[in-house]
Write a protein that holds these residues in place. Sequence first.
Motif, PDB file in Angstrom:
ATOM      1  N   PRO A  18       0.821  -1.214   0.000  1.00  0.00           N
ATOM      2  CA  PRO A  18       0.000   0.000   0.000  1.00  0.00           C
ATOM      3  C   PRO A  18       0.857   1.266   0.000  1.00  0.00           C
ATOM      4  CG  PRO A  18       0.082  -0.927   2.193  1.00  0.00           C
ATOM      5  CD  PRO A  18       0.818  -1.887   1.293  1.00  0.00           C
ATOM      6  N   PHE A  19       0.250   2.370  -0.437  1.00  0.00           N
ATOM      7  CA  PHE A  19       0.895   3.676  -0.381  1.00  0.00           C
ATOM      8  C   PHE A  19       1.070   4.044   1.090  1.00  0.00           C
ATOM      9  CE2 PHE A  19       0.848   8.268  -0.114  1.00  0.00           C
ATOM     10  CZ  PHE A  19       1.808   8.591  -1.046  1.00  0.00           C
ATOM     11  N   PRO A  20       2.132   4.645   1.486  1.00  0.00           N
ATOM     12  CA  PRO A  20       3.250   5.231   0.755  1.00  0.00           C
ATOM     13  C   PRO A  20       4.432   4.283   0.592  1.00  0.00           C
ATOM     14  CG  PRO A  20       3.404   5.930   3.007  1.00  0.00           C
ATOM     15  CD  PRO A  20       2.168   5.053   2.898  1.00  0.00           C
ATOM     16  N   PHE A  21       4.262   3.024   1.033  1.00  0.00           N
ATOM     17  CA  PHE A  21       5.382   2.092   0.997  1.00  0.00           C
ATOM     18  C   PHE A  21       5.739   1.638  -0.414  1.00  0.00           C
ATOM     19  CE2 PHE A  21       3.300   1.617   5.122  1.00  0.00           C
ATOM     20  CZ  PHE A  21       4.327   2.086   5.925  1.00  0.00           C
TER      21      PHE A  21
ATOM     22  N   ALA B  48       7.923   5.310  -5.499  1.00  0.00           N
ATOM     23  CA  ALA B  48       9.193   5.084  -6.203  1.00  0.00           C
ATOM     24  C   ALA B  48      10.354   5.821  -5.527  1.00  0.00           C
ATOM     25  CB  ALA B  48       9.060   5.530  -7.645  1.00  0.00           C
ATOM     26  N   HIS B  49      10.108   7.031  -5.057  1.00  0.00           N
ATOM     27  CA  HIS B  49      11.169   7.842  -4.451  1.00  0.00           C
ATOM     28  C   HIS B  49      10.851   8.073  -2.982  1.00  0.00           C
ATOM     29  CE1 HIS B  49      12.809   8.508  -8.394  1.00  0.00           C
ATOM     30  NE2 HIS B  49      11.599   8.854  -8.808  1.00  0.00           N
TER      31      HIS B  49
END
Length: 95
Positions: free
Chosen positions: A30-33, A36-37
Motif C-alpha cells: 500500500p501507499f506510501p510504501f 518510487a522515491h
Amino acid sequence: MASVVGTFVPTYQGLSAAHLVRPAVAGATPFPFNAAHRLPYYRARNAIYHLFRALLETTPSLTVLAPDYYSGNEIMAMQAAGAKIHYCPAAPDIQ
C-alpha cells in the motif's frame, strides 16, 4: 526472592537498522510504501528534521506553534533544522 539476571529492556522501542534492509514481501504494497522515491528513516525525529529542512527551503520564515508544556525530540529536530518555535500557553484543560 527470585532475581532476573541478564534482562535488558531498551529505553527506546524503535526500529533496528535491520528493519530497513529486510527483503521485499511478495504482494501488493500500500501507499506510501510503494512510492518510487521514498526514504526510510530509522527514527521519526530524523524524518522530522529532513522534512523541516525541505520546508525551510521554500518558506525561510517558517514558525511552528507548539504547546508550552512540550519540548521533546520532535521540537529539538525542528529547531536543529532551523525552524522557529513559538510556544503557546495551554490551560489545565488543554484549551
